[in-house]
Design a protein around this motif. Sequence first.
Motif, short mmCIF file in Angstrom:
data_model
loop_
_atom_site.label_atom_id
_atom_site.label_comp_id
_atom_site.label_asym_id
_atom_site.label_seq_id
_atom_site.Cartn_x
_atom_site.Cartn_y
_atom_site.Cartn_z
N ALA A 88 -5.90 34.54 28.73
CA ALA A 88 -6.23 35.87 28.24
C ALA A 88 -7.73 36.07 28.14
O ALA A 88 -8.25 37.16 28.34
N GLU A 126 -9.17 47.51 28.57
CA GLU A 126 -8.50 48.24 27.50
C GLU A 126 -7.15 47.61 27.18
O GLU A 126 -6.71 47.60 26.03
N LYS A 127 -6.50 47.09 28.20
CA LYS A 127 -5.20 46.45 28.00
C LYS A 127 -5.34 45.23 27.10
O LYS A 127 -4.51 45.01 26.20
N GLN A 128 -6.36 44.45 27.31
CA GLN A 128 -6.58 43.26 26.49
C GLN A 128 -6.90 43.64 25.05
O GLN A 128 -6.39 43.04 24.10
N SER A 178 -6.08 46.31 23.44
CA SER A 178 -5.00 47.05 22.77
C SER A 178 -3.93 46.14 22.18
O SER A 178 -3.12 46.57 21.38
N ASP A 179 -3.92 44.87 22.57
CA ASP A 179 -2.93 43.92 22.06
C ASP A 179 -3.58 43.00 21.05
O ASP A 179 -4.29 42.06 21.41
N PRO A 180 -3.34 43.25 19.74
CA PRO A 180 -4.00 42.44 18.70
C PRO A 180 -3.52 40.99 18.64
O PRO A 180 -4.13 40.17 17.96
N THR A 181 -2.45 40.67 19.34
CA THR A 181 -1.92 39.31 19.29
C THR A 181 -2.61 38.38 20.28
O THR A 181 -2.43 37.17 20.23
N GLN A 182 -3.35 38.95 21.21
CA GLN A 182 -3.99 38.12 22.23
C GLN A 182 -5.13 37.29 21.64
O GLN A 182 -5.84 37.73 20.73
N HIS A 207 -9.10 38.31 20.95
CA HIS A 207 -9.71 38.91 19.77
C HIS A 207 -10.42 37.86 18.92
O HIS A 207 -11.48 38.13 18.35
#
Length: 236
Positions: free
Chosen positions: A4, A72-74, A76-80, A83
Amino acid sequence: MQEAVLSSSEEGSSLDEPTWVSWFCMLRNHEFFCEVDPSFLQDRFNLYGLKELVGPLYSEAMTMILGYAPTEKQLSDPTQRIHKVLDTARILYGLIHARYILTAQGLSDMKAKYKAHEFGSCPRTLCDKQTVLPVGLSDSVSNSGENPLKLFCARCQELYDHNVPGGNYIDGAFFGTTFPHLFLQTFRELRPPPPTSKYVPRVFGFKVHKVQEQQQNQMPREEWPKRPKNEPVSDW
């Protein structure tokens, strides 16, 4: 687990995509940051001691900084995992930035921002909108938010809060305690003259008695900020 993170540079490798550094400096309330030169980022000498300060995500954060902006896709997902790495990259870049702006090229980059009035002006009325410079009260990052970025006015020689409505916290260590003073030593032509006017307190049009004014001026003032006893001296 690194997929990721690494994909931020792979998916953004198009020439149309900004680098991570450009993206970071364009974020809201990041206008004080300048873009650190890639050659400075890749010189290990300039990074000495930062790995120990940043922690185990140092390598991934450095890879991110040298890559392209996250998608933006990365984001938008707080679980990745990206972050967590992004938080580390923010701190790492800030500490590198504090070192870069003390170099000849960094000072020149900040001079351009200063002359464009990107740092804002002194809130003191009698300073006549003197352009201020960013400064920190400590060279160490505060995990509790106790080292917010300040603004230094070279005319009145005072510090002011950097108040941005709804703005993100910016650690003063990302600019350091030395920058504004080295800047003014380097570019002496930018040193402003001292204030020529002084505010005179009045009561019903009459000046406040000089004895009271002298008593206020004679009150002892402590040096501030004081360097904490346990604060390490910079190795760089």
